[in-house]
Design a protein around this motif. Sequence first.
Motif, mmCIF file in Angstrom:
data_model
loop_
_atom_site.group_PDB
_atom_site.id
_atom_site.type_symbol
_atom_site.label_atom_id
_atom_site.label_comp_id
_atom_site.label_asym_id
_atom_site.label_seq_id
_atom_site.Cartn_x
_atom_site.Cartn_y
_atom_site.Cartn_z
ATOM 1 N N UNK A 279 0.841 -1.205 0.000
ATOM 2 C CA UNK A 279 0.000 0.000 0.000
ATOM 3 C C UNK A 279 0.875 1.254 0.000
ATOM 4 N N UNK A 280 1.917 1.263 0.805
ATOM 5 C CA UNK A 280 2.801 2.447 0.865
ATOM 6 C C UNK A 280 3.433 2.713 -0.501
ATOM 7 N N UNK A 281 3.839 1.646 -1.194
ATOM 8 C CA UNK A 281 4.443 1.802 -2.525
ATOM 9 C C UNK A 281 3.462 2.439 -3.510
ATOM 10 N N UNK A 282 2.188 2.322 -3.217
ATOM 11 C CA UNK A 282 1.159 2.887 -4.104
ATOM 12 C C UNK A 282 0.556 4.155 -3.499
ATOM 13 N N UNK A 283 1.265 4.739 -2.551
ATOM 14 C CA UNK A 283 0.835 6.003 -1.940
ATOM 15 C C UNK A 283 -0.401 5.869 -1.082
ATOM 16 N N UNK A 284 -0.616 4.684 -0.520
ATOM 17 C CA UNK A 284 -1.839 4.449 0.226
ATOM 18 C C UNK A 284 -1.537 3.802 1.575
ATOM 19 N N UNK A 285 -2.575 3.597 2.374
ATOM 20 C CA UNK A 285 -2.373 2.935 3.665
ATOM 21 C C UNK A 285 -3.673 2.281 4.128
ATOM 22 N N UNK A 286 -3.543 1.530 5.223
ATOM 23 C CA UNK A 286 -4.698 0.851 5.799
ATOM 24 C C UNK A 286 -5.393 1.787 6.787
ATOM 25 N N UNK A 287 -6.714 1.868 6.687
ATOM 26 C CA UNK A 287 -7.461 2.756 7.589
ATOM 27 C C UNK A 287 -7.837 2.049 8.887
ATOM 28 N N UNK A 288 -8.298 0.805 8.762
ATOM 29 C CA UNK A 288 -8.721 0.071 9.966
ATOM 30 C C UNK A 288 -8.749 -1.427 9.695
ATOM 31 N N UNK A 289 -8.595 -2.183 10.777
ATOM 32 C CA UNK A 289 -8.707 -3.638 10.723
ATOM 33 C C UNK A 289 -9.931 -4.013 11.555
ATOM 34 N N UNK A 290 -10.974 -4.464 10.875
ATOM 35 C CA UNK A 290 -12.237 -4.785 11.529
ATOM 36 C C UNK A 290 -12.159 -6.241 11.987
ATOM 37 N N UNK A 291 -12.117 -6.458 13.299
ATOM 38 C CA UNK A 291 -11.938 -7.810 13.829
ATOM 39 C C UNK A 291 -13.260 -8.404 14.293
ATOM 40 N N UNK A 292 -13.756 -9.383 13.555
ATOM 41 C CA UNK A 292 -15.032 -10.028 13.909
ATOM 42 C C UNK A 292 -14.763 -11.120 14.929
ATOM 43 N N UNK A 293 -15.271 -10.948 16.142
ATOM 44 C CA UNK A 293 -14.948 -11.874 17.231
ATOM 45 C C UNK A 293 -16.144 -12.784 17.543
ATOM 46 N N UNK A 294 -15.918 -14.087 17.331
ATOM 47 C CA UNK A 294 -16.977 -15.097 17.495
ATOM 48 C C UNK A 294 -16.360 -16.299 18.209
ATOM 49 N N UNK A 295 -17.088 -16.892 19.196
ATOM 50 C CA UNK A 295 -16.447 -18.010 19.893
ATOM 51 C C UNK A 295 -16.439 -19.289 19.034
ATOM 52 N N UNK A 296 -15.523 -20.204 19.459
ATOM 53 C CA UNK A 296 -15.200 -21.346 18.599
ATOM 54 C C UNK A 296 -16.396 -22.265 18.330
ATOM 55 N N UNK A 297 -17.217 -22.459 19.352
ATOM 56 C CA UNK A 297 -18.370 -23.354 19.177
ATOM 57 C C UNK A 297 -19.291 -22.847 18.062
ATOM 58 N N UNK A 298 -19.537 -21.547 18.094
ATOM 59 C CA UNK A 298 -20.398 -20.915 17.080
ATOM 60 C C UNK A 298 -19.743 -20.992 15.688
ATOM 61 N N UNK A 299 -18.409 -20.829 15.639
ATOM 62 C CA UNK A 299 -17.704 -20.898 14.347
ATOM 63 C C UNK A 299 -17.894 -22.285 13.729
ATOM 64 N N UNK A 300 -17.733 -23.326 14.554
ATOM 65 C CA UNK A 300 -17.850 -24.700 14.038
ATOM 66 C C UNK A 300 -19.270 -24.935 13.520
ATOM 67 N N UNK A 301 -20.278 -24.501 14.283
ATOM 68 C CA UNK A 301 -21.684 -24.644 13.838
ATOM 69 C C UNK A 301 -21.893 -23.988 12.479
ATOM 70 N N UNK A 302 -21.398 -22.729 12.362
ATOM 71 C CA UNK A 302 -21.606 -21.985 11.118
ATOM 72 C C UNK A 302 -20.915 -22.654 9.933
ATOM 73 N N UNK A 303 -19.685 -23.133 10.161
ATOM 74 C CA UNK A 303 -18.913 -23.714 9.051
ATOM 75 C C UNK A 303 -19.523 -25.037 8.592
ATOM 76 N N UNK A 304 -19.990 -25.848 9.569
ATOM 77 C CA UNK A 304 -20.625 -27.130 9.185
ATOM 78 C C UNK A 304 -21.890 -26.853 8.380
#
Length: 192
Positions: free
Chosen positions: A102-127
């Motif tokens: 990004x810096x090489x292209x004159x740009x940068x990162x504005x924010x990192x949006x971290x979606x926080x979900x517990x493991x049990x719910x992740x497994x349910x969703x993925x299955x």
Amino acid sequence: MLNLVLFGAPGSGKGTQSAKLIDRYGLYHISTGEVLRDHIARKTPLGITAEKYITKGHLIPDELIIELLENVIDEQAQDAKGIVFDGFPRTIAQAEALEKILADRGSKLEAVVGLEVDEEELIDRLLKRGQETGRADDNMETIKNRLDVYQNQTHPLKEYYSAKGQYLPIKGTGTVEEIFHTIVDGIEEKLG
Ligand code: AMP
């Protein structure tokens, strides 16, 4: 430019929320997982290599994925108002590479949006997603590997971006709309 990273474990809702963000802000969406699945479907040399890692739930080597990302940015996202990175970076080396790209292209990162979900719910969703879409890596054995890889290689990025003041923690449970509103509020507060 409004460049955002959608960060979180497999099944945390990165794809769903990315789609809503690109609509709201007119951004370009890069999902490295989707780009790889497209290569696999077209049986390109990269696709043939990538498939071996993906079916085991392992990460594609950094140098391959970094080169791929740089090409996608230059070939497809050059005139974009901003980019939503979905599924990239997944290692510290990738995060450092992204900053440089990004810096090489004159740009940068504005924010990192971290979606926080517990493991049990992740497994349910993925299955459930595996049953609904037939996605090959959404089976129990591969899911377990992907969650281990996430914990060991990707989760440390939360610390990395928090230290830079770029990490925006978001509770990734509730309705899609509720989560989206929390994200938008967080981004607008960050942008000031
Ligand atoms: P995703 O669709 O983001 O869940 O990605 C599916 C799979 O593609 C992952 O389990 C990895 O094998 C591979 N992959 C996607 N993005 C990356 C990345 N940034 N680094 C390494 N491997 C990746």
